[in-house]
Design a protein around this motif. Structure first.
Motif, PDB file in Angstrom:
ATOM      1  N   GLN A 129      15.110  10.068   8.228  1.00  0.00           N
ATOM      2  CA  GLN A 129      14.173  10.478   7.157  1.00  0.00           C
ATOM      3  C   GLN A 129      13.302   9.293   6.745  1.00  0.00           C
ATOM      4  O   GLN A 129      13.816   8.226   6.420  1.00  0.00           O
ATOM      5  N   PRO A 130      11.973   9.470   6.742  1.00  0.00           N
ATOM      6  CA  PRO A 130      11.085   8.366   6.339  1.00  0.00           C
ATOM      7  C   PRO A 130      11.184   8.070   4.840  1.00  0.00           C
ATOM      8  O   PRO A 130      11.623   8.907   4.052  1.00  0.00           O
ATOM      9  N   HIS A 131      10.721   6.894   4.469  1.00  0.00           N
ATOM     10  CA  HIS A 131      10.773   6.422   3.078  1.00  0.00           C
ATOM     11  C   HIS A 131       9.822   7.203   2.178  1.00  0.00           C
ATOM     12  O   HIS A 131       8.876   7.838   2.647  1.00  0.00           O
ATOM     13  N   ASP A 132      10.095   7.096   0.867  1.00  0.00           N
ATOM     14  CA  ASP A 132       9.171   7.651  -0.118  1.00  0.00           C
ATOM     15  C   ASP A 132       8.000   6.702  -0.311  1.00  0.00           C
ATOM     16  O   ASP A 132       8.086   5.511   0.008  1.00  0.00           O
ATOM     17  N   THR A 133       6.932   7.242  -0.862  1.00  0.00           N
ATOM     18  CA  THR A 133       5.833   6.398  -1.341  1.00  0.00           C
ATOM     19  C   THR A 133       5.660   6.711  -2.819  1.00  0.00           C
ATOM     20  O   THR A 133       6.279   7.644  -3.340  1.00  0.00           O
ATOM     21  N   GLY A 134       4.825   5.935  -3.504  1.00  0.00           N
ATOM     22  CA  GLY A 134       4.613   6.161  -4.929  1.00  0.00           C
ATOM     23  C   GLY A 134       4.118   4.896  -5.579  1.00  0.00           C
ATOM     24  O   GLY A 134       3.434   4.085  -4.927  1.00  0.00           O
ATOM     25  N   GLN A 135       4.494   4.703  -6.860  1.00  0.00           N
ATOM     26  CA  GLN A 135       4.003   3.537  -7.593  1.00  0.00           C
ATOM     27  C   GLN A 135       5.096   2.918  -8.444  1.00  0.00           C
ATOM     28  O   GLN A 135       5.963   3.621  -8.967  1.00  0.00           O
ATOM     29  N   LEU A 136       5.039   1.594  -8.576  1.00  0.00           N
ATOM     30  CA  LEU A 136       5.839   0.865  -9.563  1.00  0.00           C
ATOM     31  C   LEU A 136       4.823   0.321 -10.553  1.00  0.00           C
ATOM     32  O   LEU A 136       3.958  -0.475 -10.174  1.00  0.00           O
ATOM     33  N   ASN A 137       4.900   0.756 -11.807  1.00  0.00           N
ATOM     34  CA  ASN A 137       3.804   0.586 -12.762  1.00  0.00           C
ATOM     35  C   ASN A 137       2.543   1.116 -12.065  1.00  0.00           C
ATOM     36  O   ASN A 137       2.540   2.279 -11.687  1.00  0.00           O
ATOM     37  N   HIS A 138       1.534   0.263 -11.829  1.00  0.00           N
ATOM     38  CA  HIS A 138       0.370   0.847 -11.151  1.00  0.00           C
ATOM     39  C   HIS A 138       0.167   0.251  -9.764  1.00  0.00           C
ATOM     40  O   HIS A 138      -0.924   0.295  -9.217  1.00  0.00           O
TER      41      HIS A 138
END
Ligand SMILES: [Zn+2]
Length: 397
Positions: free
Chosen positions: A47-56
């Protein structure tokens, strides 16, 4: 080494979280952080990793490094604590593909006794490799039916932890690759797998499971499949493609294969008819040219620009003409480009290669071939016509 609390295991639906920075580091030239807790799933178990944000700051990659989870960032993160948020559409998609894989692998084991040896979740489609090298189409249909039945029946997908002793009573589909406490993901009475991935709470959330294709790969069978919204989008795309094709040919979708076959047969017939007509036309052109040949001594001269003929047709006409005795031929065409052909019957003593250079040379053209038949080009349309005039004057001395 610090331990990161894996919030994605406690609640795979959690999309945001607060955490403290344990460590800042550089990962393959990019800034990175290790947190005391995270919802970000690291690439593992297919399963591939998540993406997203830490703060901005964008999280570009998430890597499991020992007990730590490393968040690879687009820019340095100076604040602490941080608020994290994962891209939920990507996570939900991964959960659907991953849980769908459990169901599909369980279904293959049950219908045909084929075991899944590896799993890859790709950006467009996912694959599993089965430990067999051939299965019938019916076997795939039966397996797809069973997998979708498990979906619509809405079974719970449960997670439990087992030590080595307790694990012996779990009917795992495949031996675990880790030691110590093993995380088991199960659909009770259907499938039990050692797995560290993220899964929805029920099989129904996986949605449609579709086997797209299969092929032999390194002695195994590679099965490509789509689950959930991916399968819905694929169905929409193919359904529209089929509908548009059928509309284009003014037939019902089911009649499309027969309609295409009829068109292929008609195209073959048309090609054969065209070849017959072409031969007939060249024969007629040859006959007309032969009739209008200029008699000079014991030679018959044909100098002609063939307006509607191509280079292949010109060669064919020349070859037919020189089967007659005493024939000397200079022909020109402009399709696909200005070209000429100089030929003579076996009973005429002329070197056509030498004549090609002599006639085309002044116009910057070139020619070659054999003494009885030379071909050439490399000159303009007007120069070709002028060269044919020169040929007539030269041959009718
Ligand atoms: Zn899993």
């Amino acid at each position: 080494m610090a331990l990161t609390e894996r919030l994605f295991w406690q609640d795979p639906y959690q999309q945001s979280f607060d955490a403290r920075v344990i460590r800042r580091l550089e990962w393959e030239g990019r800034p990175a952080v290790v947190l005391d807790a995270t919802c970000f799933y690291p690439t593992s178990g297919g399963q591939p990793h998540d993406t997203g944000q830490l703060n901005h700051v964008r999280v570009l990659d998430v890597v499991e490094h020992g007990d730590e989870i490393v968040h690879v960032l687009e820019a340095p993160l100076t604040e602490d604590p941080v608020e994290g948020r994962i891209d939920w559409a990507r996570r939900l998609d991964h959960m659907q593909q991953h849980a769908g894989q459990h169901i599909l692998s369980g279904a293959f084991a049950q219908t045909v006794g084929a075991h899944t040896v590896s799993f890859h979740l790709g950006p467009a489609a996912s694959t599993i490799d089965l430990d067999c090298n051939e299965l019938s189409t019916q076997a795939f249909d039966k397996t797809e039916e069973l997998a979708n039945r498990i979906v619509v029946e809405g079974h719970p997908i449960q997670v439990s932890q087992h030590d080595e002793v307790a694990l012996q009573s779990v009917p795992l589909r495949k031996a675990p690759q880790v030691e110590g406490l093993v995380r088991v993901v199960s659909i009770p009475e259907f499938d039990y797998s050692a797995c560290g991935g993220t899964h929805p709470h029920t099989s129904g959330e996986v949605g449609l499971i579709h086997i797209e294709r299969w092929e032999r790969h390194q002695g195994q069978l590679r099965v490509t499949f789509l689950c959930g919204l991916r399968a819905v989008r694929d169905y929409r795309h193919k359904s529209r493609l089929g509908r548009d094709l059928a509309a284009h040919y003014s037939v019902a979708l089911d009649e499309l294969p027969a309609a295409l076959e009829r068109m292929e047969i008609a195209a073959d017939d048309a090609r054969r008819a065209e070849a017959r007509l072409r031969t007939r036309l060249l024969d007629l052109q040859t006959a007309v040219l032969s009739d209008t040949a200029e008699q000079v001594g014991n030679r018959r001269i044909v100098c002609h620009y063939l307006k509607d003929t191509d280079a292949a047709g010109m060669r064919q006409i020349a070859q037919q003409l020189i089967q007659q005795s005493g024939m000397v031929v200079a022909l020109g065409v402009t399709n696909p480009s200005p070209q000429f052909c100089l030929a003579r019957s076996p009973d005429v003593e002329l070197d056509m290669v030498a004549m090609a250079s002599e006639l085309a040379g002044p116009y910057g053209g070139r020619g070659g071939g054999r003494t009885h038949m030379a071909q050439g080009g490399g000159l303009s349309h007007d120069d070709l016509l002028a060269m044919l005039n020169d040929a007539r004057a030269r041959l009718a001395f």
